[in-house]
Design a protein around this motif. Structure first.
Motif, PDB file in Angstrom:
ATOM      1  N   ALA A  20      33.650   9.235 -36.178  1.00  0.00           N
ATOM      2  CA  ALA A  20      33.804   8.403 -37.077  1.00  0.00           C
ATOM      3  C   ALA A  20      32.040   7.947 -37.232  1.00  0.00           C
ATOM      4  O   ALA A  20      31.922   7.561 -38.649  1.00  0.00           O
ATOM      5  CB  ALA A  20      34.044   7.058 -36.170  1.00  0.00           C
ATOM      6  N   ALA A  24      30.903   8.125 -41.475  1.00  0.00           N
ATOM      7  CA  ALA A  24      30.112   6.791 -41.735  1.00  0.00           C
ATOM      8  C   ALA A  24      28.760   7.214 -42.457  1.00  0.00           C
ATOM      9  O   ALA A  24      28.442   6.751 -43.519  1.00  0.00           O
ATOM     10  CB  ALA A  24      29.613   6.007 -40.522  1.00  0.00           C
ATOM     11  N   GLU A  40      36.281   2.194 -52.100  1.00  0.00           N
ATOM     12  CA  GLU A  40      36.836   1.981 -50.936  1.00  0.00           C
ATOM     13  C   GLU A  40      37.826   0.998 -50.768  1.00  0.00           C
ATOM     14  O   GLU A  40      37.756  -0.283 -51.329  1.00  0.00           O
ATOM     15  CB  GLU A  40      35.832   1.942 -49.968  1.00  0.00           C
ATOM     16  CG  GLU A  40      34.759   0.915 -49.875  1.00  0.00           C
ATOM     17  CD  GLU A  40      33.796   0.958 -48.895  1.00  0.00           C
ATOM     18  OE1 GLU A  40      34.060   0.906 -47.761  1.00  0.00           O
ATOM     19  OE2 GLU A  40      32.662   0.905 -49.078  1.00  0.00           O
ATOM     20  N   THR A  42      39.992  -1.251 -47.441  1.00  0.00           N
ATOM     21  CA  THR A  42      40.489  -1.171 -45.892  1.00  0.00           C
ATOM     22  C   THR A  42      41.833  -2.019 -45.799  1.00  0.00           C
ATOM     23  O   THR A  42      41.998  -3.143 -46.206  1.00  0.00           O
ATOM     24  CB  THR A  42      39.278  -1.944 -45.046  1.00  0.00           C
ATOM     25  OG1 THR A  42      38.306  -1.234 -45.406  1.00  0.00           O
ATOM     26  CG2 THR A  42      39.648  -1.991 -43.678  1.00  0.00           C
ATOM     27  N   THR A  90      38.041   6.512 -42.151  1.00  0.00           N
ATOM     28  CA  THR A  90      37.580   6.235 -40.925  1.00  0.00           C
ATOM     29  C   THR A  90      38.494   4.957 -40.286  1.00  0.00           C
ATOM     30  O   THR A  90      39.222   4.319 -41.053  1.00  0.00           O
ATOM     31  CB  THR A  90      36.194   6.219 -40.654  1.00  0.00           C
ATOM     32  OG1 THR A  90      35.741   5.938 -39.344  1.00  0.00           O
ATOM     33  CG2 THR A  90      35.595   5.032 -41.778  1.00  0.00           C
ATOM     34  N   ARG A  91      37.975   4.536 -39.321  1.00  0.00           N
ATOM     35  CA  ARG A  91      38.770   3.026 -39.004  1.00  0.00           C
ATOM     36  C   ARG A  91      37.981   2.154 -38.650  1.00  0.00           C
ATOM     37  O   ARG A  91      36.512   2.229 -38.554  1.00  0.00           O
ATOM     38  CB  ARG A  91      39.349   3.423 -37.189  1.00  0.00           C
ATOM     39  CG  ARG A  91      40.455   4.529 -37.200  1.00  0.00           C
ATOM     40  CD  ARG A  91      41.609   4.361 -37.942  1.00  0.00           C
ATOM     41  NE  ARG A  91      42.263   3.188 -37.618  1.00  0.00           N
ATOM     42  CZ  ARG A  91      43.458   3.288 -36.475  1.00  0.00           C
ATOM     43  NH1 ARG A  91      43.743   4.496 -36.227  1.00  0.00           N
ATOM     44  NH2 ARG A  91      44.070   2.206 -36.210  1.00  0.00           N
ATOM     45  N   ARG A  92      38.320   0.731 -38.931  1.00  0.00           N
ATOM     46  CA  ARG A  92      37.617  -0.316 -38.488  1.00  0.00           C
ATOM     47  C   ARG A  92      38.538  -1.197 -37.607  1.00  0.00           C
ATOM     48  O   ARG A  92      39.614  -2.007 -38.207  1.00  0.00           O
ATOM     49  CB  ARG A  92      37.194  -1.187 -39.964  1.00  0.00           C
ATOM     50  CG  ARG A  92      36.074  -0.618 -40.544  1.00  0.00           C
ATOM     51  CD  ARG A  92      35.734  -1.074 -41.888  1.00  0.00           C
ATOM     52  NE  ARG A  92      34.623  -0.816 -42.650  1.00  0.00           N
ATOM     53  CZ  ARG A  92      34.153  -1.435 -43.824  1.00  0.00           C
ATOM     54  NH1 ARG A  92      35.098  -2.047 -44.645  1.00  0.00           N
ATOM     55  NH2 ARG A  92      33.075  -0.884 -44.448  1.00  0.00           N
ATOM     56  N   GLY A  93      38.307  -0.973 -36.490  1.00  0.00           N
ATOM     57  CA  GLY A  93      39.248  -1.558 -35.560  1.00  0.00           C
ATOM     58  C   GLY A  93      40.635  -1.222 -35.811  1.00  0.00           C
ATOM     59  O   GLY A  93      41.188   0.012 -35.705  1.00  0.00           O
ATOM     60  N   TYR A  96      42.687   0.945 -41.300  1.00  0.00           N
ATOM     61  CA  TYR A  96      42.069   2.296 -41.872  1.00  0.00           C
ATOM     62  C   TYR A  96      41.018   2.124 -43.089  1.00  0.00           C
ATOM     63  O   TYR A  96      41.394   1.053 -44.039  1.00  0.00           O
ATOM     64  CB  TYR A  96      43.212   2.983 -42.401  1.00  0.00           C
ATOM     65  CG  TYR A  96      44.126   3.615 -41.250  1.00  0.00           C
ATOM     66  CD1 TYR A  96      43.629   4.832 -40.907  1.00  0.00           C
ATOM     67  CD2 TYR A  96      45.199   3.154 -41.202  1.00  0.00           C
ATOM     68  CE1 TYR A  96      44.544   5.403 -39.679  1.00  0.00           C
ATOM     69  CE2 TYR A  96      45.967   3.656 -39.897  1.00  0.00           C
ATOM     70  CZ  TYR A  96      45.443   4.722 -39.330  1.00  0.00           C
ATOM     71  OH  TYR A  96      46.496   5.070 -38.201  1.00  0.00           O
ATOM     72  N   ARG A  97      39.906   2.520 -43.148  1.00  0.00           N
ATOM     73  CA  ARG A  97      38.939   2.522 -44.258  1.00  0.00           C
ATOM     74  C   ARG A  97      39.115   4.029 -45.289  1.00  0.00           C
ATOM     75  O   ARG A  97      38.869   5.055 -44.516  1.00  0.00           O
ATOM     76  CB  ARG A  97      37.592   2.396 -43.670  1.00  0.00           C
ATOM     77  CG  ARG A  97      36.561   2.365 -44.818  1.00  0.00           C
ATOM     78  CD  ARG A  97      35.106   2.518 -44.246  1.00  0.00           C
ATOM     79  NE  ARG A  97      34.132   2.187 -45.089  1.00  0.00           N
ATOM     80  CZ  ARG A  97      32.775   2.391 -44.998  1.00  0.00           C
ATOM     81  NH1 ARG A  97      32.471   2.909 -43.553  1.00  0.00           N
ATOM     82  NH2 ARG A  97      31.958   2.309 -46.049  1.00  0.00           N
TER      83      ARG A  97
END
Length: 245
Positions: A20, A24, A40, A42, A90-93, A96-97
């Motif tokens: 991750a 980033a 982008e 999310t 990637t992940r944000r909690g 998905y981002r």
């Protein structure tokens, strides 16, 4: 066993965290580079996040072309962006981002003379060396059969298509078809319908129209030579297909 499971879980978490962090960093590099256009989104669902990011990217590409290159065709530039965009995730909690981006020089490759092949083709005979094959071949066993060739008759619309000589004239022509209600669909070569009839403009690196093809089922015909042909005969070229109503 519990200790082993805990260590394994910790190791997997560490790998995920490192990945991750790496993604980033890549995203931040793209954002800092003025040679790219990016977008982008999310969301809870990864596919929805990518669809949202791609839709935003298309709008940003359109805005960039409109302000920086007003003489260019926006719709065809968006088609080019779709061919060359890259993506990261990637992940944000629990979300998905999705991050998508494209190099500005890839949007208008004809303009900067650096376009690469839009579709892969095997080595073949050059187009000007291809000869149409007769529908019936006369042999000694069939002495009374006359050699025949299919005669192509051009429609009035196809005669207008033949006047298009440059990649930059394709977008205004397709836009004109759309405004007249004559256009059913169009797109890049990779999205060409396999079983439906359509037409193709094939263009080279310099933006010259190399061929105008009529696709009828599995067969393709060159409307300039009036002979059987195929888009794969044109190496290092791109193609835009379109379908009339």
């Amino acid at each position: 066993m519990k200790r082993l499971f805990f260590c394994l879980s910790l190791f997997i978490y560490h790998l995920s965290f490192c990945y991750a962090q790496s993604v980033a960093q890549d995203i931040n590099k793209v954002k800092r580079d003025t040679m790219y256009i990016y977008a982008e989104a999310t969301m809870k669902d990864l596919n929805e996040a990518y669809n949202g990011a791609r839709a935003i990217l298309e709008m940003k590409v359109g805005d960039w072309v409109r302000t920086q290159h007003p003489a260019e065709g926006i719709e065809l530039c968006i088609v080019k962006a779709k061919e060359h965009f890259a993506q990261l995730e990637t992940r944000r909690g629990d979300f998905y981002r999705a991050f998508v981006y494209v190099r500005k020089s890839d949007i208008m490759p004809v303009a900067d003379k650096s376009e690469v092949t839009v579709f892969e083709v095997a080595p073949v005979t050059k187009p000007n060396q291809i000869e149409a094959q007769p529908a019936i071949i006369v042999t000694e066993e069939t002495p009374h059969v006359e050699e025949k060739q299919q005669v192509l008759e051009l429609t009035s619309e196809e005669k207008q298509m033949k006047q298009i000589r440059s990649f930059y004239d394709v977008e205004p022509y397709i836009k004109g078809l759309k405004s007249k209600g004559k256009l059913n669909a169009y797109g890049k070569y990779a999205t060409m319908p396999e079983n439906d009839d359509c037409h193709l403009f094939v263009y080279d690196k310099q933006g010259n129209i190399s061929a105008l093809l009529r696709k009828s089922g599995a067969m393709q015909y060159n409307l300039n030579t009036l002979k059987e042909d195929n888009v794969k005969n044109y190496k290092n070229c791109g193609a835009i297909w379109f379908q009339l109503k």
